[in-house]
Design an enzyme around this catalytic site. Structure first.
Site, PDB file in Angstrom:
ATOM      1  N   THR A 173       6.196   5.666   1.233  1.00  0.00           N
ATOM      2  CA  THR A 173       6.624   5.147   2.530  1.00  0.00           C
ATOM      3  C   THR A 173       7.969   4.421   2.510  1.00  0.00           C
ATOM      4  O   THR A 173       8.293   3.729   1.547  1.00  0.00           O
ATOM      5  CB  THR A 173       5.554   4.156   3.085  1.00  0.00           C
ATOM      6  OG1 THR A 173       4.293   4.792   3.053  1.00  0.00           O
ATOM      7  CG2 THR A 173       5.824   3.732   4.492  1.00  0.00           C
ATOM      8  N   VAL A 202      -4.629  10.648   8.338  1.00  0.00           N
ATOM      9  CA  VAL A 202      -3.583   9.796   8.931  1.00  0.00           C
ATOM     10  C   VAL A 202      -3.651   8.435   8.249  1.00  0.00           C
ATOM     11  O   VAL A 202      -4.743   7.908   8.012  1.00  0.00           O
ATOM     12  CB  VAL A 202      -3.806   9.648  10.455  1.00  0.00           C
ATOM     13  CG1 VAL A 202      -2.877   8.606  11.050  1.00  0.00           C
ATOM     14  CG2 VAL A 202      -3.613  10.994  11.143  1.00  0.00           C
ATOM     15  N   GLY A 203      -2.496   7.858   7.941  1.00  0.00           N
ATOM     16  CA  GLY A 203      -2.461   6.561   7.261  1.00  0.00           C
ATOM     17  C   GLY A 203      -2.020   5.430   8.166  1.00  0.00           C
ATOM     18  O   GLY A 203      -1.930   5.570   9.392  1.00  0.00           O
ATOM     19  N   ASP A 204      -1.719   4.313   7.540  1.00  0.00           N
ATOM     20  CA  ASP A 204      -1.388   3.081   8.271  1.00  0.00           C
ATOM     21  C   ASP A 204      -0.074   3.165   9.047  1.00  0.00           C
ATOM     22  O   ASP A 204       0.128   2.417  10.012  1.00  0.00           O
ATOM     23  CB  ASP A 204      -1.300   1.904   7.289  1.00  0.00           C
ATOM     24  CG  ASP A 204      -0.248   2.151   6.224  1.00  0.00           C
ATOM     25  OD1 ASP A 204      -0.409   3.121   5.448  1.00  0.00           O
ATOM     26  OD2 ASP A 204       0.742   1.391   6.182  1.00  0.00           O
ATOM     27  N   THR A 223       3.530  -1.015   3.144  1.00  0.00           N
ATOM     28  CA  THR A 223       3.575   0.186   2.307  1.00  0.00           C
ATOM     29  C   THR A 223       2.451   0.089   1.289  1.00  0.00           C
ATOM     30  O   THR A 223       2.075  -1.009   0.897  1.00  0.00           O
ATOM     31  CB  THR A 223       4.959   0.322   1.624  1.00  0.00           C
ATOM     32  OG1 THR A 223       4.845   1.231   0.511  1.00  0.00           O
ATOM     33  CG2 THR A 223       5.496  -0.998   1.090  1.00  0.00           C
ATOM     34  N   GLY A 224       1.934   1.243   0.877  1.00  0.00           N
ATOM     35  CA  GLY A 224       0.843   1.243  -0.095  1.00  0.00           C
ATOM     36  C   GLY A 224      -0.264   2.177   0.337  1.00  0.00           C
ATOM     37  O   GLY A 224      -0.028   3.105   1.120  1.00  0.00           O
ATOM     38  N   GLY A 226      -2.733   3.493   2.479  1.00  0.00           N
ATOM     39  CA  GLY A 226      -2.938   3.282   3.914  1.00  0.00           C
ATOM     40  C   GLY A 226      -4.347   2.880   4.285  1.00  0.00           C
ATOM     41  O   GLY A 226      -4.546   2.085   5.213  1.00  0.00           O
TER      42      GLY A 226
HETATM   43  N1  GLY Z   1       1.226   3.806   3.408  1.00  0.00           N
HETATM   44  C1  GLY Z   1       1.308   5.140   3.790  1.00  0.00           C
HETATM   45  C2  GLY Z   1       0.068   5.882   3.787  1.00  0.00           C
HETATM   46  O1  GLY Z   1      -0.905   5.491   3.154  1.00  0.00           O
HETATM   47  O2  GLY Z   1       0.012   6.900   4.432  1.00  0.00           O
END
Ligand code: GLY
Length: 308
Positions: A173, A202-204, A223-224, A226
């Site tokens: 990210t 889908v992530g954060d 970031t990390g 999600g």
């Molecule tokens: N931090 C981005 C994801 O996990 O998609």
């Protein structure tokens, strides 16, 4: 205060990475965003410009450099938030735009909605004439083949993408937060998500409060992994701490501390900016290259690389 911009290249293990290349990518993004602030652009203009620069670098996990999912394809999430109006725009699991952050901004500006997903969001990007993503680069395709060779096959891969990502050396990210000369804050984030993710995941980065948040007091981008960030609503948490009176550095450290106690180490990082212009990066991973520049306040500062 003439403006502040903060950018990051993703939390992760950052193994086998050329530090000089990443420094250059971060300083290019800081320069592009700072030029916007300097010429009177808004915080939102600056974070979008800086994030486009990071997406176009091709060496980070966003835009052109997005990592492949389990089927070798790229799908991306992105979001933007304007802290003054408390409005956000986001896209999830998109494949069409070269710069998902631009499409997220269009969602904010052109629709009454916050989040558009999948093929309908892709169709909107095409209709708006946004530049098209060329598909996984040679570098990304090679990486996919290497990763699959190392990964165990079948169902085990579905359930183990986080373990694999950590073992293989992940990076995650990109994002930016800014404060403009009018004292307005904004946040932007973009990602290819977790390597070998299940298609449709889908992530954060598509979720306001999780991967990004901004109000009149502070702005943050996470970031990390999600799934952990969504469960702790990490960006909202850190901005709430700023709204309660903490400065950016204490708020960021506290939020990462809470996050680590709930989800463990090697799970998350944050860049944070408060309304006074204090910038800070905190993470529980091995590294998170990040940097900031204060307009009229000297050279950009870049740090967060893995100690050798
Ligand atoms: N931090 C981005 C994801 O996990 O998609």
């Amino acid at each position: 205060m003439r403006g502040v911009l903060v950018v990051h290249a993703g939390a992760g293990t950052w193994r086998n990475v050329d530090e000089e290349i990443i420094r250059k990518v971060l300083s290019d993004a800081l320069k592009r965003g700072a030029d916007v602030l300097e010429s009177g652009g808004s915080a939102l203009d600056a974070v979008v410009e800086a994030t486009i620069s990071l997406e176009d670098s091709g060496v980070l996990n966003a835009g052109l450099g997005s990592v492949p999912d389990l089927t070798g394809k790229v799908s991306m999430d992105a979001g933007v938030m304007d802290g003054w109006s408390s409005r956000a725009g986001a896209v999830a699991a998109v494949t069409y735009p070269k710069n998902p952050v631009l499409l997220a901004r269009k969602v904010l500006e052109l629709t009454d909605h916050v989040l558009l997903a999948g093929s309908a969001a892709d169709e909107l990007a095409a209709r708006l004439g946004l530049p098209k993503h060329p598909g996984p680069s040679e570098r990304v395709r090679k990486r996919y083949e290497e990763v699959l060779k190392k990964a165990s096959s079948g169902d085990a891969v579905f359930r183990k993408s986080f373990e694999l990502a950590k073992k293989l050396g992940y990076l995650d990210t990109v994002g930016a937060v800014a404060l403009d000369r009018e004292g307005k804050l904004a946040a932007a984030v973009s990602t290819g998500g977790v390597i070998l993710k299940f298609p449709g995941r889908v992530g954060d980065s598509a979720i306001p409060g999780a991967g990004f948040f901004a109000n009149k007091h502070g702005a943050a981008v996470a970031t990390g992994i999600g799934e952990t960030i969504m469960m702790s609503m990490l960006s909202l948490k850190v901005v709430n701490l700023i709204s309660e009176g903490y400065l950016a550095d204490t708020a960021a450290r506290l939020a990462i501390q809470y996050h680590t106690s709930a989800h463990g180490r090697d799970t998350a990082g944050l860049i944070v900016l408060d309304y006074r212009g204090n910038a800070y990066g905190a993470y529980n991973t091995q590294a998170m290259p990040w940097g900031y520049v204060k307009i009229g306040g000297g050279e950009p500062v870049i740090s967060g690389f893995k100690k050798s």
